[in-house]
Design a protein around this motif. Structure first.
Motif, PDB file in Angstrom:
ATOM      1  N   ALA A 188       0.760  -1.570  -0.130  1.00  0.00           N
ATOM      2  CA  ALA A 188      -0.039   0.221  -0.230  1.00  0.00           C
ATOM      3  C   ALA A 188       0.912   1.410  -0.030  1.00  0.00           C
ATOM      4  O   ALA A 188       0.327   1.820  -0.876  1.00  0.00           O
ATOM      5  N   GLN A 189       1.711   1.339   1.092  1.00  0.00           N
ATOM      6  CA  GLN A 189       2.619   2.457   0.627  1.00  0.00           C
ATOM      7  C   GLN A 189       3.149   2.656  -0.533  1.00  0.00           C
ATOM      8  O   GLN A 189       3.138   3.849  -0.853  1.00  0.00           O
ATOM      9  N   ILE A 190       3.737   0.932  -1.261  1.00  0.00           N
ATOM     10  CA  ILE A 190       4.315   1.654  -2.155  1.00  0.00           C
ATOM     11  C   ILE A 190       3.663   1.869  -3.294  1.00  0.00           C
ATOM     12  O   ILE A 190       4.547   3.310  -4.661  1.00  0.00           O
ATOM     13  N   VAL A 191       2.190   1.990  -3.417  1.00  0.00           N
ATOM     14  CA  VAL A 191       1.529   2.280  -4.330  1.00  0.00           C
ATOM     15  C   VAL A 191       0.939   4.078  -3.822  1.00  0.00           C
ATOM     16  O   VAL A 191       1.015   4.874  -5.274  1.00  0.00           O
ATOM     17  N   LEU A 192       1.191   3.171  -3.331  1.00  0.00           N
ATOM     18  CA  LEU A 192       1.020   5.593  -2.505  1.00  0.00           C
ATOM     19  C   LEU A 192       1.634   6.293  -2.729  1.00  0.00           C
ATOM     20  O   LEU A 192       1.534   7.917  -3.073  1.00  0.00           O
ATOM     21  N   LYS A 193       3.155   6.069  -2.544  1.00  0.00           N
ATOM     22  CA  LYS A 193       4.433   6.987  -3.189  1.00  0.00           C
ATOM     23  C   LYS A 193       4.804   6.930  -4.669  1.00  0.00           C
ATOM     24  O   LYS A 193       5.521   7.124  -5.463  1.00  0.00           O
ATOM     25  N   CYS A 277      -0.548  11.042   2.753  1.00  0.00           N
ATOM     26  CA  CYS A 277      -0.804  10.373   2.956  1.00  0.00           C
ATOM     27  C   CYS A 277       0.359   8.973   3.264  1.00  0.00           C
ATOM     28  O   CYS A 277       1.068   9.227   2.737  1.00  0.00           O
ATOM     29  N   ASP A 278       0.218   7.851   4.269  1.00  0.00           N
ATOM     30  CA  ASP A 278       1.989   6.929   4.601  1.00  0.00           C
ATOM     31  C   ASP A 278       0.442   5.709   4.869  1.00  0.00           C
ATOM     32  O   ASP A 278      -0.608   5.689   5.585  1.00  0.00           O
ATOM     33  N   VAL A 279       1.423   5.467   4.876  1.00  0.00           N
ATOM     34  CA  VAL A 279       0.883   3.923   5.346  1.00  0.00           C
ATOM     35  C   VAL A 279       1.893   3.322   6.930  1.00  0.00           C
ATOM     36  O   VAL A 279       2.541   3.547   6.648  1.00  0.00           O
ATOM     37  N   ASN A 280       0.992   3.364   8.254  1.00  0.00           N
ATOM     38  CA  ASN A 280       1.929   2.508   9.551  1.00  0.00           C
ATOM     39  C   ASN A 280       2.818   1.361   9.207  1.00  0.00           C
ATOM     40  O   ASN A 280       1.864   0.361   8.186  1.00  0.00           O
ATOM     41  N   LEU A 281       3.841   0.892   8.996  1.00  0.00           N
ATOM     42  CA  LEU A 281       4.303  -0.466   9.033  1.00  0.00           C
ATOM     43  C   LEU A 281       5.339  -0.986  10.504  1.00  0.00           C
ATOM     44  O   LEU A 281       5.786  -0.194  10.741  1.00  0.00           O
ATOM     45  N   GLY A 282       4.157  -1.602  11.394  1.00  0.00           N
ATOM     46  CA  GLY A 282       4.602  -2.290  12.605  1.00  0.00           C
ATOM     47  C   GLY A 282       3.739  -1.398  13.871  1.00  0.00           C
ATOM     48  O   GLY A 282       3.256  -0.782  13.834  1.00  0.00           O
ATOM     49  N   GLY A 283       3.329  -2.530  14.345  1.00  0.00           N
ATOM     50  CA  GLY A 283       3.608  -1.951  15.748  1.00  0.00           C
ATOM     51  C   GLY A 283       1.666  -1.959  15.921  1.00  0.00           C
ATOM     52  O   GLY A 283       1.495  -2.848  14.852  1.00  0.00           O
ATOM     53  N   TRP A 284       1.111  -1.606  16.984  1.00  0.00           N
ATOM     54  CA  TRP A 284      -0.039  -1.716  17.241  1.00  0.00           C
ATOM     55  C   TRP A 284      -1.231  -1.036  16.192  1.00  0.00           C
ATOM     56  O   TRP A 284      -2.328  -1.774  16.019  1.00  0.00           O
ATOM     57  N   ALA A 285      -0.296   0.052  15.429  1.00  0.00           N
ATOM     58  CA  ALA A 285      -1.298   0.868  13.938  1.00  0.00           C
ATOM     59  C   ALA A 285      -0.670   0.021  12.837  1.00  0.00           C
ATOM     60  O   ALA A 285      -0.948   0.915  11.955  1.00  0.00           O
ATOM     61  N   LEU A 289      -4.066   3.471   7.373  1.00  0.00           N
ATOM     62  CA  LEU A 289      -3.875   4.517   7.085  1.00  0.00           C
ATOM     63  C   LEU A 289      -3.520   6.034   7.700  1.00  0.00           C
ATOM     64  O   LEU A 289      -4.684   6.366   8.418  1.00  0.00           O
ATOM     65  N   ILE A 290      -2.242   7.049   7.797  1.00  0.00           N
ATOM     66  CA  ILE A 290      -2.717   7.535   8.093  1.00  0.00           C
ATOM     67  C   ILE A 290      -2.992   9.363   7.021  1.00  0.00           C
ATOM     68  O   ILE A 290      -1.459   9.090   6.042  1.00  0.00           O
ATOM     69  N   ALA A 291      -3.665   9.960   7.101  1.00  0.00           N
ATOM     70  CA  ALA A 291      -4.058  11.341   5.902  1.00  0.00           C
ATOM     71  C   ALA A 291      -3.550  12.324   6.916  1.00  0.00           C
ATOM     72  O   ALA A 291      -4.623  12.693   8.328  1.00  0.00           O
ATOM     73  N   ASP A 292      -2.691  13.944   6.271  1.00  0.00           N
ATOM     74  CA  ASP A 292      -2.803  14.544   7.500  1.00  0.00           C
ATOM     75  C   ASP A 292      -3.396  15.504   6.597  1.00  0.00           C
ATOM     76  O   ASP A 292      -3.414  16.030   5.784  1.00  0.00           O
TER      77      ASP A 292
END
Length: 325
Positions: A188-193, A277-285, A289-292
């Motif tokens: 997902a992060q690759i596609v968004l970037k 936008c970014d995608v969180n990688l790892g952890g609880w989240a 999707l992180i949208a600023d």
């Protein structure tokens, strides 16, 4: 105006099946291929389901099997440790109940999957495209991301990547992550970037178009094989989700079909915003999707997020498509 050239990327479970039928039937699309990945089910099941649904549509649209695993998620077995995951399968009275049916009650397809790998098909087709192609990704974005890694230059021949995925409030697979993004966050992060124009149909958007038994009856009333199949599919989906305790008041959402309808007719979208936008990688989240959306954040992003949809117009598009099959 000519038809929009489209490639549909799926992991065919319940909502993908309706998306495939709508895409195959739409007069707005020239559906040049369907690529398949794992996600809702293992790859063997998603491929077979895809072939059966396309046979119901009556078209010999090329199907390409793709990635059977996410890019890197499964390399770290402890990655999902302590994450509150959605219940996707359980045993009820000795019967296995899962969100998605492993196999649809449809005849085996007379068509076979093509020999080329889905990622190779994407690269070769986009490299040689005479006009720009729209990609609709309603699965984990593994196939699309791998193709973009194989040859980043193909981005120049992509009109738009339209995604069903992500959520900016709360998730479904986890408290923060939607299933497609959770299943392969790196993809997902690759596609968004990628720099491609991206439109994301979030959970917030697709959940504005819930379906209940009355809607299922409406599809069956079309009197076509596809309408009957979709009506019965929705009834069974409601039953399974109720058994899994993830059904909201007898309603389910066929997320992927809604996304396809939003490409057929973008005016069904009633709320759309650009956001960094970014995608969180790892952890609880993991996979969130992180949208600023802060007032000072850049609004020149290539990524636009859909938040709301007109249900009545969306369902009418589905019915118009299914009435043709």
């Amino acid at each position: 105006m000519g038809k929009k050239k489209v490639i549909l990327d799926v992991d065919t479970g319940t909502d993908d099946a309706v998306a495939i039928l709508c895409a195959a039937a739409s007069e707005a699309f020239d559906l040049i291929g369907v690529t398949v990945t794992c996600g809702n089910l293992p790859l063997a099941n998603t491929v077979e389901n895809t072939l059966r649904v396309l046979a119901l549509s009556g078209g010999d649209i090329p199907v390409y099997a793709g990635c059977s695993l996410p890019m890197v998620r499964t390399l770290m077995p402890g990655r999902a440790h302590d994450v509150r995951l959605q219940t996707v399968s359980t045993i009820v009275d000795g019967e296995q109940i899962s969100i998605h049916e492993p196999s649809f009650p449809l005849p085996p397809s007379p068509y076979a999957v093509r020999k080329a790998h889905a990622c190779s098909f994407l690269v070769d087709t986009l490299r040689n495209a005479g006009e720009k192609i729209t990609i609709i990704g309603v699965a984990p974005l593994t196939n699309i991301a791998v193709a973009l890694r194989m040859d980043p230059s193909i981005a120049s021949n992509i009109e738009e990547i339209v995604i069903m995925g992500g959520s900016v409030s709360s998730g479904n697979r986890t408290p923060t992550a939607e299933a497609n993004f959770y299943d392969d966050p790196e993809a997902a992060q690759i596609v968004l970037k990628s720099g491609c124009p991206v439109r994301i149909f979030t959970l917030e958007a697709t959940e504005r178009v819930p379906c209940d038994h009355e809607d299922a009856d409406g599809f069956r009333s079309l009197g076509t094989p596809a309408g009957t199949f979709v009506g019965n599919l929705i009834d069974r989906f409601i039953h399974r989700c109720t058994q899994l305790n993830i059904c909201d008041n007898g309603q389910v959402t066929i997320h992927d079909a809604i996304t396809v309808c939003g490409v057929i007719d973008p005016t069904i979208v009633t709320s759309l915003e650009a956001a960094a936008c970014d995608v969180n990688l790892g952890g609880w989240a993991d996979g969130a999707l992180i949208a600023d959306r802060r007032s000072f954040a850049s609004r020149d992003s290539s990524v636009r997020i859909v938040y709301d949809i007109d249900k009545e117009r969306c369902v009418n598009i589905m019915k118009a498509c299914l009435s043709e099959l």
